[in-house]
Enzyme design. Structure first.
Site, PDB file in Angstrom:
ATOM      1  N   LYS A  70       0.849  -1.192   0.000  1.00  0.00           N
ATOM      2  CA  LYS A  70       0.000   0.000   0.000  1.00  0.00           C
ATOM      3  C   LYS A  70       0.886   1.244   0.000  1.00  0.00           C
ATOM      4  O   LYS A  70       1.920   1.279   0.677  1.00  0.00           O
ATOM      5  CB  LYS A  70      -0.895  -0.046   1.235  1.00  0.00           C
ATOM      6  CG  LYS A  70      -1.935   1.044   1.369  1.00  0.00           C
ATOM      7  CD  LYS A  70      -2.777   0.745   2.615  1.00  0.00           C
ATOM      8  CE  LYS A  70      -3.854   1.786   2.855  1.00  0.00           C
ATOM      9  NZ  LYS A  70      -4.682   1.427   4.036  1.00  0.00           N
ATOM     10  N   SER A 144      -9.405   1.277   3.445  1.00  0.00           N
ATOM     11  CA  SER A 144      -8.663   2.166   2.577  1.00  0.00           C
ATOM     12  C   SER A 144      -7.653   1.440   1.706  1.00  0.00           C
ATOM     13  O   SER A 144      -7.108   2.018   0.758  1.00  0.00           O
ATOM     14  CB  SER A 144      -7.954   3.234   3.410  1.00  0.00           C
ATOM     15  OG  SER A 144      -7.005   2.636   4.291  1.00  0.00           O
ATOM     16  N   SER A 168      -9.432  -1.348   7.520  1.00  0.00           N
ATOM     17  CA  SER A 168      -8.938  -1.228   6.146  1.00  0.00           C
ATOM     18  C   SER A 168      -8.243  -2.479   5.619  1.00  0.00           C
ATOM     19  O   SER A 168      -8.041  -2.605   4.414  1.00  0.00           O
ATOM     20  CB  SER A 168      -7.972  -0.042   6.050  1.00  0.00           C
ATOM     21  OG  SER A 168      -8.636   1.167   6.319  1.00  0.00           O
TER      22      SER A 168
END
Length: 594
Positions: A70, A144, A168
């Site tokens: 990420k 997210s 997330s």
């Protein structure tokens, strides 16, 4: 047949010499470009760079396994954007978790899209585009960690790193039919992670199977003195057998599914499947967990989101993200203490409920949404997504999200198993059983079949281990590193020696080796790597060491004492003193350049 990138399959193909990491990297990049780079990726490693790293990869437990991270996690030499171009910077060093995975042999492919500054559970808050469900492009991917989930579910990498503060690392797993492992806080170092809520952040793992997720966790988990929230008291991570009778808690009052009757039906079916596996279904009072969940964004923890971006102009933020983070500016010190007292009270009430159960089972999310609906009502609908996830880190719990079926329209549903801190290994065993109870289960959005993969393997925790400092040919990527990895040694950290040591290039050694000597007057600060292995492996490793080298006690720059390579002083007579280079690799680089 299409190549499945699950770790067990790739490891078997490598062992049987039916493919190579370089060939797998070629396939990975072909798939990425066929699907399109954006919106799932923010930055890719150049393919030839990735292939070269594959050729040089340590033969560790993740040898040749492609992965993604990420883009709020640092990778040396690559931009970290947090999905905000104005914030972007080029990282000088990779996050500890990335360093450990690469030391285990994994091959980084790139950095993935996310809700800006990891603020959101839906995946729509990024200037780099909106990743979508791999099953229906009209639906959200979840966030997210949106891109990290999608690239695993699409069969583009074997696993990925996400983050999980409020869900997330779990919600996107549930929406894309994959596994999301949210470890106990402090097990995986967050050094090198741009914080969303520093006291509550975790780095999470997305994978196609529970076995794959735990394989990654075994390499990623370690105490890190550079992370102030790292847990030095953590027991060794191990997948644990589950005692009988296992008590699985389910709330004793109706849960909200936001008018999604299909998600309700699938949750109830999962409870029935668990009962069929012989576990005891135990009702419990969900109230303290529910009340804790509301505190994450209503309480002072939202102010922590200002920590990383306090000086960033507000006009650079996604409007929804900006509205959420600005809310933190109004929080007062008094409100902070009031919330801490309230949390302590809720934790006490939750502890009483844990006496009734070993783990709890909840829907990962009560429903999902179309992108158009989320964009039209971004705060309320996003809040709904965190109903069953927001409390977990505040109460210091571990969680594992696993697939649990599909709605009639083909949209996946997932459940999350939640346990007390350090129950991660037990959750893996239960989660794998829940996942495999599904008939004809596929891996993510691919055609690979779960029943063709290996079950999670129960391993007892290693009770007695030895840490050893290596300084030369046993360093990661060097010729003798395989003597460590073949003994399942785990890379712990890079460090430097205390003052008093000198390093020499020993003549006539094959492969070339240095000699580290304590003379008392040397400047020290010699680079070493710390590896950990069990007692039996250490014994067989020491037996391989030829004179004039041996194992003694080294003092590191922080005063810590570990076992490590030392050289008999007579062997350094006439040898080149290379102390000024600061380490063996630096000296090799200088001589190669010359």
């Amino acid at each position: 047949m299409t190549l499945s990138l699950d770790i067990g399959n790739l490891a078997a193909l490598y062992d049987e010499k039916k493919t190579t990491p370089e060939a797998v990297i070629d396939e990975v990049y072909a798939r990425i470009h066929a699907k399109g780079v954006q919106p799932d990726w923010i930055a890719l490693v150049e393919k030839e760079t990735a292939k070269e790293r594959a050729r040089q990869a340590p033969r560790g437990p993740l040898y040749g396994i492609p992965f993604a991270v990420k883009d709020n996690i640092d990778v040396a030499g690559m931009p970290t954007t947090c999905a905000c171009p104005a914030f972007a910077y080029t990282a000088e060093r990779s996050a500890t978790a990335v360093e450990r995975l690469q030391a285990a042999g994994a091959i980084l492919i790139g950095k993935t899209n996310l809700d800006q500054f990891a603020t959101g559970l839906n995946g729509t808050r990024s200037p780099y585009g909106i990743p979508t469900s791999v099953f229906d492009p009209d639906y959200i991917s979840g966030g997210s960690s949106s891109g990290s989930a999608v690239v695993v579910a699409s069969g583009l990498v074997s696993f990925s790193l996400g983050t999980d503060t409020a869900g997330s690392g779990r919600v996107p797993a549930g929406f894309n039919n994959i596994v999301g492992l949210k470890p106990t806080k402090g097990l995986i170092s967050t050094r090198g992670l741009v914080p969303a809520c520093k006291s509550q952040d975790t780095i999470s793992i997305f994978a196609l199977t529970v076995a794959d997720a735990t394989k990654v966790a075994e390499s990623a988990i370690a105490f890190d003195k550079e992370d102030c929230f790292s847990r030095s008291d953590a027991p060794p991570f191990a997948v644990e057998s589950v005692g009988r009778p296992l008590k699985v808690g389910v709330p004793n009052s109706p849960l909200s599914f936001f008018e999604d009757s299909e998600y309700r039906r699938l949750y109830l079916h999962t409870i029935d499947r668990l009962a069929g596996l012989g576990v005891e279904i135990t009702p419990f009072n969900y109230t303290p967990f529910r009340d804790t969940a509301t505190m994450l964004y209503d309480g002072p923890w939202v102010a922590e989101r200002l920590y990383a971006i306090e000086n960033l102009p507000e006009h650079e933020l996604n409007p929804v993200v900006g509205d959420i983070i600005r809310g933190g500016r109004s929080k007062t010190a008094l409100q902070t203490f009031e919330s801490l007292y309230r949390l302590a009270s809720l934790r006490q009430a939750a502890d009483a409920e844990w006496k009734r159960m070993d783990v709890m089972l909840l829907p990962t999310a009560g429903t999902t949404y179309k992108i158009s609906d989320m964009l039209s009502d971004p705060i309320r609908l996003n809040s709904n997504l965190g109903t069953y996830t927001n409390f977990v880190n505040l109460l210091d719990l571990a969680a594992l999200a696993v697939p649990a079926g599909f709605r009639d329209d083909g949209i996946p549903f997932g459940v999350t198993l939640i346990g007390r801190a350090f129950s991660d290994g037990k959750l893996a065993t239960i989660g794998d059983a829940v996942h495999r109870a599904l008939l004809d289960a596929k891996l993510g959005g691919t055609q690979a079949v779960l029943s063709d993969t290996k079950r999670v393997a129960v391993h007892p925790a290693k009770k007695k281990t030895v840490q050893v400092a290596v300084v030369g040919a046993h360093l990661s990527g060097q010729p003798l590193n395989g003597q460590l990895t073949e003994r399942d040694a785990i890379f712990r950290e890079t460090s430097r020696t205390a003052a008093g040591y000198r390093l020499y290039a020993l003549p006539g050694t094959t492969p070339p080796k240095p000699g580290l000597v304590y003379e008392g007057t040397g400047p020290g600060a010699i680079e070493v790597e710390i590896w950990e292995m069990d007692d039996a492996a250490f014994g067989s490793f020491v037996a391989l060491i030829p004179a004039p080298l041996g194992i003694g006690t080294l003092v590191l720059e922080d005063g810590q004492q570990v076992k490590g390579f030392l050289c008999e002083s007579h062997a350094t007579v006439g040898a080149e003193d290379i102390t000024s280079f600061g380490g063996w690799r630096a000296w090799l680089s200088r001589t190669a350049a010359a």
